[in-house]
Motif scaffolding. Sequence first.
Motif, mmCIF file in Angstrom:
data_model
loop_
_atom_site.group_PDB
_atom_site.id
_atom_site.type_symbol
_atom_site.label_atom_id
_atom_site.label_comp_id
_atom_site.label_asym_id
_atom_site.label_seq_id
_atom_site.Cartn_x
_atom_site.Cartn_y
_atom_site.Cartn_z
ATOM 1 N N ALA A 59 -1.793 36.159 -16.597
ATOM 2 C CA ALA A 59 -1.597 35.379 -15.377
ATOM 3 C C ALA A 59 -0.807 36.149 -14.313
ATOM 4 O O ALA A 59 -0.947 35.867 -13.121
ATOM 5 C CB ALA A 59 -0.878 34.079 -15.710
ATOM 6 N N ASN A 60 0.002 37.100 -14.733
ATOM 7 C CA ASN A 60 0.890 37.801 -13.797
ATOM 8 C C ASN A 60 0.678 39.308 -13.817
ATOM 9 O O ASN A 60 1.610 40.075 -13.589
ATOM 10 C CB ASN A 60 2.350 37.484 -14.153
ATOM 11 C CG ASN A 60 2.644 36.027 -14.037
ATOM 12 O OD1 ASN A 60 2.684 35.483 -12.946
ATOM 13 N ND2 ASN A 60 2.832 35.371 -15.172
ATOM 14 N N PHE A 61 -0.544 39.738 -14.079
ATOM 15 C CA PHE A 61 -0.814 41.166 -14.214
ATOM 16 C C PHE A 61 -0.429 41.946 -12.961
ATOM 17 O O PHE A 61 0.170 43.021 -13.044
ATOM 18 C CB PHE A 61 -2.286 41.412 -14.550
ATOM 19 C CG PHE A 61 -2.599 42.873 -14.699
ATOM 20 C CD1 PHE A 61 -2.252 43.545 -15.849
ATOM 21 C CD2 PHE A 61 -3.194 43.578 -13.663
ATOM 22 C CE1 PHE A 61 -2.522 44.888 -15.993
ATOM 23 C CE2 PHE A 61 -3.462 44.930 -13.795
ATOM 24 C CZ PHE A 61 -3.129 45.586 -14.954
ATOM 25 N N THR A 62 -0.728 41.430 -11.800
ATOM 26 C CA THR A 62 -0.422 42.132 -10.546
ATOM 27 C C THR A 62 1.072 42.326 -10.383
ATOM 28 O O THR A 62 1.522 43.414 -10.012
ATOM 29 C CB THR A 62 -1.002 41.358 -9.344
ATOM 30 O OG1 THR A 62 -2.392 41.143 -9.557
ATOM 31 C CG2 THR A 62 -0.797 42.131 -8.061
ATOM 32 N N LEU A 63 1.863 41.309 -10.654
ATOM 33 C CA LEU A 63 3.309 41.410 -10.554
ATOM 34 C C LEU A 63 3.860 42.422 -11.554
ATOM 35 O O LEU A 63 4.715 43.246 -11.223
ATOM 36 C CB LEU A 63 3.960 40.051 -10.768
ATOM 37 C CG LEU A 63 5.489 40.016 -10.739
ATOM 38 C CD1 LEU A 63 6.022 40.524 -9.409
ATOM 39 C CD2 LEU A 63 5.989 38.624 -11.023
ATOM 40 N N ILE A 64 3.368 42.395 -12.770
ATOM 41 C CA ILE A 64 3.814 43.348 -13.794
ATOM 42 C C ILE A 64 3.464 44.766 -13.387
ATOM 43 O O ILE A 64 4.275 45.688 -13.509
ATOM 44 C CB ILE A 64 3.196 42.999 -15.159
ATOM 45 C CG1 ILE A 64 3.752 41.666 -15.650
ATOM 46 C CG2 ILE A 64 3.466 44.099 -16.183
ATOM 47 C CD1 ILE A 64 3.032 41.096 -16.836
#
Length: 69
Positions: A59-64
């Motif tokens: 769900a948060n791949f871009t942020l990671i």
Amino acid sequence: SPITTVDSTAFFHHKHENIYLFAIAKLNVNAAIVFEFLYKVAEIGCSYFGKFDETAVNANFTLIYELMD
């Protein structure tokens, strides 16, 4: 074993929840520092997302990706 060596490459892994965190080193590195980094990645993931598991990573791949860059 959390460390596997193939030729001159060391593979480190740490399982957190239902995901594996990996680090690969070609040089002679301090294993304690590598594992501290892997544990801190999991700790920061928990503080950002509440629970650091496969669902949170998807769900948060871009942020990671941005945090790791």
